[in-house]
Design an enzyme around this catalytic site. Structure first.
Site, mmCIF file in Angstrom:
data_model
loop_
_atom_site.group_PDB
_atom_site.id
_atom_site.type_symbol
_atom_site.label_atom_id
_atom_site.label_comp_id
_atom_site.label_asym_id
_atom_site.label_seq_id
_atom_site.Cartn_x
_atom_site.Cartn_y
_atom_site.Cartn_z
ATOM 1 N N TYR A 1 0.827 -1.210 0.000
ATOM 2 C CA TYR A 1 0.000 0.000 0.000
ATOM 3 C C TYR A 1 0.863 1.263 0.000
ATOM 4 C CZ TYR A 1 -4.727 -1.837 0.938
ATOM 5 O OH TYR A 1 -5.959 -2.433 0.855
ATOM 6 N N LYS B 35 2.980 -15.322 2.740
ATOM 7 C CA LYS B 35 3.238 -16.060 1.500
ATOM 8 C C LYS B 35 4.746 -16.313 1.485
ATOM 9 C CE LYS B 35 1.887 -17.738 -2.483
ATOM 10 N NZ LYS B 35 0.970 -18.880 -2.629
ATOM 11 N N ASP C 116 -3.069 -18.080 0.485
ATOM 12 C CA ASP C 116 -4.042 -18.768 -0.381
ATOM 13 C C ASP C 116 -4.770 -19.860 0.402
ATOM 14 O OD1 ASP C 116 -1.582 -20.042 -0.248
ATOM 15 O OD2 ASP C 116 -1.522 -20.632 -2.356
ATOM 16 N N ASP D 21 -6.489 -6.870 4.279
ATOM 17 C CA ASP D 21 -7.607 -6.196 3.601
ATOM 18 C C ASP D 21 -8.510 -7.250 2.952
ATOM 19 O OD1 ASP D 21 -9.099 -4.069 2.418
ATOM 20 O OD2 ASP D 21 -8.066 -4.482 0.530
ATOM 21 N N ASP E 71 -12.493 -8.846 4.391
ATOM 22 C CA ASP E 71 -13.748 -8.820 3.617
ATOM 23 C C ASP E 71 -14.302 -10.237 3.493
ATOM 24 O OD1 ASP E 71 -13.626 -6.063 3.138
ATOM 25 O OD2 ASP E 71 -14.274 -6.300 1.045
HETATM 26 C C1 IPM Z 1 -10.407 -0.989 4.089
HETATM 27 C C2 IPM Z 1 -10.635 -0.386 2.726
HETATM 28 C C3 IPM Z 1 -9.460 0.526 2.383
HETATM 29 C C4 IPM Z 1 -8.219 -0.320 2.336
HETATM 30 C C5 IPM Z 1 -9.641 1.343 1.073
HETATM 31 C C6 IPM Z 1 -10.903 2.153 1.092
HETATM 32 C C7 IPM Z 1 -8.448 2.199 0.788
HETATM 33 O O1 IPM Z 1 -10.831 -1.380 1.769
HETATM 34 O O2 IPM Z 1 -10.257 -0.228 5.058
HETATM 35 O O3 IPM Z 1 -10.383 -2.213 4.186
HETATM 36 O O4 IPM Z 1 -7.917 -0.928 1.297
HETATM 37 O O5 IPM Z 1 -7.512 -0.367 3.349
HETATM 38 MG MG MG Z 2 -10.953 -3.335 2.564
#
Ligand code: IPM
Ligand code: MG
Length: 371
Positions: A142, A189, A221, A245, A249
């Protein structure tokens, strides 16, 4: 307690959900006799539109001079679909994390019993899942050097980590594991990446200071697969920025809705609290966004300042709202409540709780009077 809280609603559904958390925090302040002062500032696309910057100087100053930041959401489709955009809303969030030194992002995930039947995953796999992801937040790909060749034919994002960056979050993750089920899984990884090998070496060394915690390793993975196959195996997951990240999700599916997942981003001096979901532009202004992730982030704010009883009150009220189906459409398909009603219900529960004894029947009564 006196707290100054910077409120950064941001884009999309950010303002409407953040409004609910502020309501809830005000109810907490009233009931427990605290003084919370709120001050709003612009960030993201909303800030670009007005001030040409995703993180205006005044916003950063306010955050630095506050005890905590309550963050809504960031992102706008007009930038997503334009790869040539020079300024992007997300840069505001990334800069904020970096400037405030928020190196550890803590994302708890658990399966609420009531929601298990609704999950696309099998109930016998996810029942009892309860984990927390420690995602490194200010390093890795990042924040590495970025470049695009002048001819536009190649581009590069550098992924780099230092021992110091790994060490500071590893200690937080081990401490959390000590307080929980004493298991820490490092996700990396290391069969491919040099940075991952540095993570493994550093974390293995630190593990010696926490002999009660069992450390194991998973390649990312495999971890992505295990998250769906057998999520109850996880207690604390420690991982780098990008893997965290993606995995968080994915993990939100276990919780029943991404609209329920809260997070705390902490550093040495500052702390920010934000839902893990994005700005969900399609839902903006429709009153359908789930405010719970933001409200649970506010509970993490309270916990961060040692206000345990207060945080419990918020979490309990969320659990009850789920039990009673006072939920937005992502959870309650047939008879859903609006964002504002769910927020108002939780606010009401917190304020009224002294007058309502905690049992379902009375809460049903409470539901009728509060909503
Ligand atoms: C998160 C989001 C952010 C990230 C984006 C909006 C930059 O997806 O906080 O998980 O990738 O960190
Ligand atoms: Mg995110």
């Amino acid at each position: 307690m006196k707290l100054k809280i910077a409120v950064l609603p941001g884009d999309g559904i950010g303002p409407e959900i953040t409004q609910q958390s502020v309501k809830v925090l005000k109810a907490v302040a009233d009931r427990f006799d605290h003084h919370f002062e709120f001050e709003e500032a612009l960030v993201g696309a909303a800030a670009i539109d007005l001030l040409d910057s995703p993180l205006p100087e005044a916003t950063l100053e306010l955050c630095k001079n506050s005890d905590a930041v309550l963050f809504g959401a960031i992102g706008d489709p007009k930038y997503d679909n334009n790869p040539d955009a020079k300024v992007r809303p997300e840069q505001g969030l990334l800069k904020l994390r970096k400037e405030l030194g928020l190196f550890a992002n803590v994302r708890p995930v658990k399966a609420y019993d009531k929601l298990i039947p609704q999950s696309p995953l099998k109930a016998d796999r996810i029942g009892g899942a309860d984990m927390v992801i420690y995602r490194e937040l200010t390093g890795g790909i990042y924040f590495g050097e970025k470049s695009t060749a002048e001819d536009g034919q190649s581009a590069s994002d550098l992924c780099s980590y230092s021992v110091e960056e790994i060490t500071r979050i590893a200690h937080l993750a081990f401490k959390a594991a000590q307080q929980r089920n004493k298991k820490l899984t490092l996700v990396d990884k290391a069969n491919v990446l040099e940075t991952s090998r540095l993570w493994r070496k550093t974390v293995t060394e630190i593990a010696k200071e926490y002999p009660q915690v069992k450390l194991d390793f998973l390649f990312v993975d495999n971890a992505a697969m295990q998250m769906i196959l057998n999520p109850t195996q996880f207690d604390v997951i420690l991982t780098e920025n990008m893997f965290g990240d993606i995995l968080s999700d994915e993990a939100s599916v276990i919780g029943g809705s991404i609209g329920l997942l809260a997070s705390a981003s902490v550093g040495k001096e500052n702390a920010m609290f934000e839902p893990i979901h994005g700005s969900y532009p399609q839902a903006t202004g429709k009153g359908i966004a789930n405010p719970v992730a933001s409200i649970l982030s506010a509970a993490m704010l309270l916990e961060h300042f040692g206000l345990t009883e207060e945080a419990e009150a918020v979490k309990k009220s969320v659990e009850l709202s789920i039990k009673l189906n006072v939920c937005t459409i992502d959870i309650n398909k047939d008879n859903h409540y609006t964002t504002d009603k769910v927020g108002g219900f939780l606010e009401g529960l917190i304020s009224e709780v002294e007058n309502i004894s905690i049992n379902n029947e009375n809460l049903n009564l409470g539901q009728m009077t509060i909503i």
